[in-house]
Design a protein around this motif. Sequence first.
Motif, PDB file in Angstrom:
ATOM      1  N   LYS D 207      10.898 -22.685  62.781  1.00 55.42           N
ATOM      2  CA  LYS D 207      10.137 -21.609  63.510  1.00 55.42           C
ATOM      3  C   LYS D 207       8.838 -21.512  63.630  1.00 55.42           C
ATOM      4  O   LYS D 207       8.357 -21.002  64.657  1.00 55.42           O
ATOM      5  CB  LYS D 207      10.608 -20.426  62.435  1.00 55.42           C
ATOM      6  CG  LYS D 207      12.160 -20.049  62.507  1.00 55.42           C
ATOM      7  CD  LYS D 207      12.656 -19.057  61.503  1.00 55.42           C
ATOM      8  CE  LYS D 207      12.437 -17.589  61.718  1.00 55.42           C
ATOM      9  NZ  LYS D 207      12.944 -16.690  60.601  1.00 55.42           N
ATOM     10  N   THR D 256      14.911 -21.257  77.678  1.00 55.96           N
ATOM     11  CA  THR D 256      15.478 -22.406  76.841  1.00 55.96           C
ATOM     12  C   THR D 256      14.800 -21.914  75.696  1.00 55.96           C
ATOM     13  O   THR D 256      15.611 -22.111  74.515  1.00 55.96           O
ATOM     14  CB  THR D 256      15.357 -23.596  77.313  1.00 55.96           C
ATOM     15  OG1 THR D 256      15.873 -23.504  78.766  1.00 55.96           O
ATOM     16  CG2 THR D 256      16.302 -24.365  76.497  1.00 55.96           C
ATOM     17  N   TYR D 259      16.221 -19.261  73.910  1.00 52.33           N
ATOM     18  CA  TYR D 259      17.501 -19.481  73.173  1.00 52.33           C
ATOM     19  C   TYR D 259      17.482 -19.997  71.994  1.00 52.33           C
ATOM     20  O   TYR D 259      18.225 -20.072  71.050  1.00 52.33           O
ATOM     21  CB  TYR D 259      18.359 -20.112  74.263  1.00 52.33           C
ATOM     22  CG  TYR D 259      19.492 -20.732  73.793  1.00 52.33           C
ATOM     23  CD1 TYR D 259      20.777 -19.885  73.557  1.00 52.33           C
ATOM     24  CD2 TYR D 259      19.641 -21.909  74.103  1.00 52.33           C
ATOM     25  CE1 TYR D 259      21.800 -20.360  73.370  1.00 52.33           C
ATOM     26  CE2 TYR D 259      20.729 -22.747  73.696  1.00 52.33           C
ATOM     27  CZ  TYR D 259      22.217 -21.803  73.200  1.00 52.33           C
ATOM     28  OH  TYR D 259      23.295 -22.257  73.043  1.00 52.33           O
ATOM     29  N   LEU D 260      16.537 -21.068  71.878  1.00 48.47           N
ATOM     30  CA  LEU D 260      16.363 -21.885  70.790  1.00 48.47           C
ATOM     31  C   LEU D 260      15.782 -21.188  69.637  1.00 48.47           C
ATOM     32  O   LEU D 260      16.299 -21.257  68.247  1.00 48.47           O
ATOM     33  CB  LEU D 260      15.475 -23.168  70.913  1.00 48.47           C
ATOM     34  CG  LEU D 260      16.010 -24.282  71.725  1.00 48.47           C
ATOM     35  CD1 LEU D 260      14.933 -25.387  72.134  1.00 48.47           C
ATOM     36  CD2 LEU D 260      17.197 -24.869  71.437  1.00 48.47           C
ATOM     37  N   ARG D 261      15.000 -20.354  69.946  1.00 48.03           N
ATOM     38  CA  ARG D 261      14.690 -19.250  68.881  1.00 48.03           C
ATOM     39  C   ARG D 261      15.610 -18.403  68.362  1.00 48.03           C
ATOM     40  O   ARG D 261      15.655 -18.261  66.953  1.00 48.03           O
ATOM     41  CB  ARG D 261      13.601 -18.497  69.133  1.00 48.03           C
ATOM     42  CG  ARG D 261      12.146 -19.007  69.254  1.00 48.03           C
ATOM     43  CD  ARG D 261      10.761 -18.440  70.227  1.00 48.03           C
ATOM     44  NE  ARG D 261      11.040 -16.974  70.062  1.00 48.03           N
ATOM     45  CZ  ARG D 261      10.209 -16.227  69.033  1.00 48.03           C
ATOM     46  NH1 ARG D 261       9.038 -17.063  68.351  1.00 48.03           N
ATOM     47  NH2 ARG D 261      10.177 -15.109  68.913  1.00 48.03           N
ATOM     48  N   ASP D 262      16.583 -18.021  69.122  1.00 50.27           N
ATOM     49  CA  ASP D 262      17.698 -17.238  68.637  1.00 50.27           C
ATOM     50  C   ASP D 262      18.486 -18.259  67.796  1.00 50.27           C
ATOM     51  O   ASP D 262      19.121 -17.488  66.776  1.00 50.27           O
ATOM     52  CB  ASP D 262      18.382 -16.702  70.092  1.00 50.27           C
ATOM     53  CG  ASP D 262      17.730 -15.324  70.547  1.00 50.27           C
ATOM     54  OD1 ASP D 262      16.813 -15.035  69.818  1.00 50.27           O
ATOM     55  OD2 ASP D 262      18.381 -15.042  71.353  1.00 50.27           O
ATOM     56  N   LEU D 263      18.782 -19.298  68.327  1.00 53.20           N
ATOM     57  CA  LEU D 263      19.709 -20.129  67.277  1.00 53.20           C
ATOM     58  C   LEU D 263      18.978 -20.360  66.079  1.00 53.20           C
ATOM     59  O   LEU D 263      19.860 -20.244  64.908  1.00 53.20           O
ATOM     60  CB  LEU D 263      19.757 -21.374  68.068  1.00 53.20           C
ATOM     61  CG  LEU D 263      20.979 -21.756  69.034  1.00 53.20           C
ATOM     62  CD1 LEU D 263      20.829 -23.151  69.448  1.00 53.20           C
ATOM     63  CD2 LEU D 263      22.320 -21.407  68.319  1.00 53.20           C
ATOM     64  N   SER D 266      19.679 -17.431  63.736  1.00 50.14           N
ATOM     65  CA  SER D 266      21.050 -17.357  63.620  1.00 50.14           C
ATOM     66  C   SER D 266      21.359 -18.403  62.473  1.00 50.14           C
ATOM     67  O   SER D 266      21.859 -18.414  61.466  1.00 50.14           O
ATOM     68  CB  SER D 266      21.843 -17.944  64.777  1.00 50.14           C
ATOM     69  OG  SER D 266      23.116 -17.748  64.372  1.00 50.14           O
ATOM     70  N   LEU D 267      20.703 -19.411  62.439  1.00 53.09           N
ATOM     71  CA  LEU D 267      20.748 -20.397  61.449  1.00 53.09           C
ATOM     72  C   LEU D 267      20.289 -20.112  60.194  1.00 53.09           C
ATOM     73  O   LEU D 267      20.944 -20.352  59.048  1.00 53.09           O
ATOM     74  CB  LEU D 267      19.883 -22.038  61.949  1.00 53.09           C
ATOM     75  CG  LEU D 267      20.645 -22.987  62.812  1.00 53.09           C
ATOM     76  CD1 LEU D 267      19.766 -24.134  62.978  1.00 53.09           C
ATOM     77  CD2 LEU D 267      22.064 -23.354  62.283  1.00 53.09           C
ATOM     78  N   ARG D 268      19.244 -19.287  60.197  1.00 53.92           N
ATOM     79  CA  ARG D 268      18.776 -18.914  59.090  1.00 53.92           C
ATOM     80  C   ARG D 268      19.676 -17.836  58.088  1.00 53.92           C
ATOM     81  O   ARG D 268      19.965 -17.867  56.850  1.00 53.92           O
ATOM     82  CB  ARG D 268      17.332 -18.061  59.242  1.00 53.92           C
ATOM     83  CG  ARG D 268      16.897 -17.095  58.313  1.00 53.92           C
ATOM     84  CD  ARG D 268      16.103 -17.681  57.088  1.00 53.92           C
ATOM     85  NE  ARG D 268      15.055 -18.181  57.230  1.00 53.92           N
ATOM     86  CZ  ARG D 268      14.504 -19.243  56.639  1.00 53.92           C
ATOM     87  NH1 ARG D 268      14.992 -19.169  55.123  1.00 53.92           N
ATOM     88  NH2 ARG D 268      13.405 -19.796  56.832  1.00 53.92           N
TER      89      ARG D 268
END
Lengths: 343, 343, 343, 343, 343
Positions: D207, D256, D259-263, D266-268
Amino acid sequence: MVIPNEIGKKIAVPPATPIFIGKKKVDETVVRAITYNAENVEVLEVKPEELPVHSKGIIWLDIIGLHGVEVVKKIGEAYSIHPLVIEDVLNTSQRVKLEDYEDYVFVVIKVFTFDNGLEVDQLSLILKEDVLITFRERDYDFIDAVLKRVIAGGRGGADYLMYTILDAVVDSYFKILLEFSESIDGLEDEIFSRFTMETSGKLHELKRELNRFKMAIYPVRDVLSFLARYDHKLVDADNRIYFRDVHDHAIRIIETSEYLRDLAMSLRELYLSNLSNRLNEIMKLLTIISTIFIPITFITGVYGMNFRYMPELEWKYGYYAVLTVMSVVALMMLIYFKKKGWV
Amino acid sequence: MVIPNEIGKKIAVPPATPIFIGKKKVDETVVRAITYNAENVEVLEVKPEELPVHSKGIIWLDIIGLHGVEVVKKIGEAYSIHPLVIEDVLNTSQRVKLEDYEDYVFVVIKVFTFDNGLEVDQLSLILKEDVLITFRERDYDFIDAVLKRVIAGGRGGADYLMYTILDAVVDSYFKILLEFSESIDGLEDEIFSRFTMETSGKLHELKRELNRFKMAIYPVRDVLSFLARYDHKLVDADNRIYFRDVHDHAIRIIETSEYLRDLAMSLRELYLSNLSNRLNEIMKLLTIISTIFIPITFITGVYGMNFRYMPELEWKYGYYAVLTVMSVVALMMLIYFKKKGWV
Amino acid sequence: MVIPNEIGKKIAVPPATPIFIGKKKVDETVVRAITYNAENVEVLEVKPEELPVHSKGIIWLDIIGLHGVEVVKKIGEAYSIHPLVIEDVLNTSQRVKLEDYEDYVFVVIKVFTFDNGLEVDQLSLILKEDVLITFRERDYDFIDAVLKRVIAGGRGGADYLMYTILDAVVDSYFKILLEFSESIDGLEDEIFSRFTMETSGKLHELKRELNRFKMAIYPVRDVLSFLARYDHKLVDADNRIYFRDVHDHAIRIIETSEYLRDLAMSLRELYLSNLSNRLNEIMKLLTIISTIFIPITFITGVYGMNFRYMPELEWKYGYYAVLTVMSVVALMMLIYFKKKGWV
Amino acid sequence: MVIPNEIGKKIAVPPATPIFIGKKKVDETVVRAITYNAENVEVLEVKPEELPVHSKGIIWLDIIGLHGVEVVKKIGEAYSIHPLVIEDVLNTSQRVKLEDYEDYVFVVIKVFTFDNGLEVDQLSLILKEDVLITFRERDYDFIDAVLKRVIAGGRGGADYLMYTILDAVVDSYFKILLEFSESIDGLEDEIFSRFTMETSGKLHELKRELNRFKMAIYPVRDVLSFLARYDHKLVDADNRIYFRDVHDHAIRIIETSEYLRDLAMSLRELYLSNLSNRLNEIMKLLTIISTIFIPITFITGVYGMNFRYMPELEWKYGYYAVLTVMSVVALMMLIYFKKKGWV
Amino acid sequence: MVIPNEIGKKIAVPPATPIFIGKKKVDETVVRAITYNAENVEVLEVKPEELPVHSKGIIWLDIIGLHGVEVVKKIGEAYSIHPLVIEDVLNTSQRVKLEDYEDYVFVVIKVFTFDNGLEVDQLSLILKEDVLITFRERDYDFIDAVLKRVIAGGRGGADYLMYTILDAVVDSYFKILLEFSESIDGLEDEIFSRFTMETSGKLHELKRELNRFKMAIYPVRDVLSFLARYDHKLVDADNRIYFRDVHDHAIRIIETSEYLRDLAMSLRELYLSNLSNRLNEIMKLLTIISTIFIPITFITGVYGMNFRYMPELEWKYGYYAVLTVMSVVALMMLIYFKKKGWV
């Protein structure tokens, strides 16, 4: 109830019907007429039939108690105010707003008091040429202070009068901020030391009140920005600087309340992590006790068995040997926890 | 289903094809024609073949039941409405919106009812010169009230009629807000006292409904702002003030629903922290019981061992001594927990 | 891979070099030329050498399969398309966008299919005077439907043709929304009844797909808003109303997907609180069992001790007395838990 | 250190003082002068005293290594660059930005490399009439590629040269996105299978890097939008389309990375819920073991008591009876857990 | 107290009353007058009665210590400053802002120092034609540095002087950022290794300070943007480029503080997940110990029963057989945990 039940009264009623929506907060509706010019001031309590419509100076009509629907209606007629405005004056669940009619400006603003719990009243102002009408639900110290200053000689036009009232209202918000700030300090202390299940409820309550406060103060900025920026015939150009000043105070209040909301949010997180910390503490204690005693209790179990042939039982110092073994086991466990920093 | 299944019907169909998408909510499609001027009012139930296109006053065409695709199509043709508009009228999963065509204005708005669970209908309005057409899925009290007022003499142009209907719809939203507010109050009580796994589901349900409500009311603001602000030939300049008033109500509803959403979010947090609190309580109990009994059970284990040489066993008061020791240990534990504030 | 690996191919290559980036989804690149006017329609499969550049009606050039880099390049040259546009057509990881060149408009849009998992293709459209070129990665039903309608006589200009294709694409999104909506319904059921560790993975997957979908549909709104609002020489003024209609659909899709995202977020919260609830249930069971049996096991321990002088052991009914005491203790514990609502 | 320590050097120094802030990344500062027109190219390594200020074609001055403060200062003087610009060139903790001076444009952009961990360099460009000056901290492949293309004949004005360099930088960002995407894939696998305490640290690290990357790429959009949109005398109208293309790439990179930050977020959440799941698993095991053995251990305790009168002890099959009872109890518990789906 | 208590002093006081709100930070109010032109500089400590209103060069009036209300009032009168401005100068809980009066500009900005904890002072600047007045709460190194440079010959107009002061203030913010950055580094280390309940409190404290800092630096951007962009008669066109440079620094500070806030948020999440991880570790230990010892303790219980007929008890190697069985059970459990990766 999170929103006032009385709001239901307005459903299925023809538009622009004047109905009082709110709680009766004073016994009787009082109409106070203050007429003044540079030389004289006159303060009178008047009846709705004898409203001073024309005067050689400024008229300030101050109505206290909004349940007197008839009185308010008569005032509306006397000063030719649009029925929709009168409807809004009587509906104390109105939003904070400014409405610009052709020859008057209508402002709704909220007054907060903190007796036990946050209470909110509605204050409506109508600014006409040389006339200011204020409708309010009860008496306030700060409006009395304005009146005293008018009597003492600090006079200006109706727009300046409106400014002093709005300034007083906005200044009174600082007091509310101080109350919130104290609540937050108290909660912070509580969370750092001896928080309980109730702390969580208090935090919820705080956020709820902060949200209600926010809902009332955000639009104040737009109201004042209108009065400070636009070139309105009812506001003297020289007085616009005063509205700009109150506008500035309003922004300060909004920023501070935003800061307090952030703090409240951070407190919630602090509370949750302290809850987790406490659970960890509890579980640590349980684990230490269990981990020390379960193995040695097992050993006592072993020598409590009734097998006929158990050589250790016959040893002279068997008992003491076992006691020693158990002490060593317990000690090792304690050393292990010491190392882990648990005890 | 979170979105209506019927929406699938529209896929792979040529554009502007009129298809009814929604549930049939009344038995038969009824077309009611109200024609009126300052002196007369006439209310007729008409067939699609005999639509009153020209009149000496105002025509209000009120269609109840949208599954009558043919009827709606004929009305579209009679009043020269664009096929895309007719398609939207029939598709009850339409967004709330205003579309400005050259000689008419098309408005879609939602009506909420709270029978068991939140239900939503679609109400479409077309405002033409001296004509107002309303398409709706079922009967509503508040539209009957409007009709009664028209019959009783409270008449105005087609734009004023449209205003009274929109005003009634927006006022009906306050009732929905009250329902939500009551749900939140109920959930708050539940979370503070006897919450269960179901409480979590109810909170989820509440948020879902608030989101659906929000989706329908946010665009209402823009619709009304258009009618209040822009200088449209179909809206009389004097009536614009009325649309401004409904616009104001819409903003109040949006702000209150925003406030309710914040409350719902805060309730979720409260629920989670109370869950944690409860877990802490459970673990405390387990830890207290374990910490008191595990050590003294160990002691009983020691004197349950069968070693031949255990001097204490032979003591006369050995048993009482051990009972005393165990009581002291248990008491010390209790005092420790008392100090920690656990018991 | 969360972003396609092929994107690496473009690094350190001179600008405007046409490279195909993506997966081969059909065997061979096919170029279909549809030429039509009000009377005739002709559908031909053509070679890149014999492209119909001029015609007496409208030319629709439909290219299926983008791995035929040479074919695409030749089309670019024949219709004098800028090399940067051709590069973008071939790069299927392109953003959704509209680019306005002097004498043509270039639109990139995404098509979603839900075979197993969400798949996304790229569809590029170039609108010139009387010419529409569509580049796509594979065959779609909805474009066949458009072609059938053209053959059947539903003809218009190249701009209207573009509208029907965009309308079909946007309508196909509703199907994707339905798929998402079903996934959410399924997950909701799962979370309310028998959720496992996998449920959490499915939720993550859902959010990821919703994010990908969102990334593709948000810019569609701007593309259509451009076509609906601006006065472009390639779009007939009368057709602008159609683009406005698709624009409206796009907004509906965005709002619904936003609503679904909110639901997915709320589901995550529901899942977490149900996990906590379940932990509470587990710990309650452990605590109940422990709290009942640990004290009475202690009692058995006491009378298992081997002290010589333990008067109770000699009592005739000592055993029954102890059994009774243990039953009473266990019962009291049970009553305590009953009162707490745990059993 | 989350922000570079060297930033402290600038405090309490007069404005516009040229100080090098950053790390020395090459041994010596090299100044490369490339002069070219449609026919010839000349590449020379020059000394600060012999800078080619005027030429019959385009001059590209390429400075590698920013710790040579004197060299940079002399270049600033030779091309009459404002001291504030030279100060910014030397301060490698500068923001990404474009500054429009009267007769030159100053652009600061970041270059990322992923050796071990994300490293960031600063690249400054000054575009003057027929002159491009690039200041950079070290050598890059992609700039060499640009140079090779210039030598090979792919020539244009200074603005086109600037475009090719910016295009190469932005394309290099895709590589960084791929690295991030791979990290996320790896973490996703880890979280689904064998996550540890370190996984949490890796997520935090990810992050942090994504945030740093974001900070550098967001303003790139504005820089390129300026070059693509505004009618600047230094940018040829025909070349504006190229800048629009890079601008488009920049937006793609931003979307993009969003989008990766959102991912990552969500991973957290996935990680936290899997942690909870694992705790549930642990507690289930403990509860199963405890719930089965605690009651039957109690039974053994009962028959381990030493009361004189315990009839069961004398029974012939008492022992077997008790063993049977214990088996039944254990079995019933197992069946109960089976039903609950725990085993 | 999260907001200063002194703010209460302003409530119910007439508008524009000069009251000092804040803490006394120096002993005595000092007025320093610096008059200079291209040739001469004169630095004098003056009394409020002998203020230099007119001069042949630039006047810089530097007031240190705001509790001298009378001094400030006299300065206000001497330079004809509006009473509202004087009120704001004295109220150190003012917002950061710029107010543009007809012939002067009023700027309020905050100065941060990090002695123990973040401290904040207020610095007000009034820029008139050839006059700059600075009001501040205490002495700062960076203003002394400005003075030294003025004495040493680095002179410019009053606007350039204002720029150098604002530039010094903004540069001093970088130092604060470095302090925050170090705190975050420290907390990160703590969370990765040996975090305690206090870590949570420190995180809360950090967020609070970052919020306070943010509140003061965000509006700085607008203040500087005004000075850099608008064509103000008091700011020389050539100097606008300098204000643009400070504006740029301000944005860099805001972006960095935003990045630090994101980091702090991510740290909170890291802390929470590490707390959960630790709980998992604790519970694992408890479960391992319990799962190994509870079953074998049960076995010892079985052979501790006093049944008369228990054949195993009579076996010669019964004791050893049972010891073996228990070892096997314990070993199997250990293997099971090994496989699960718990030990």
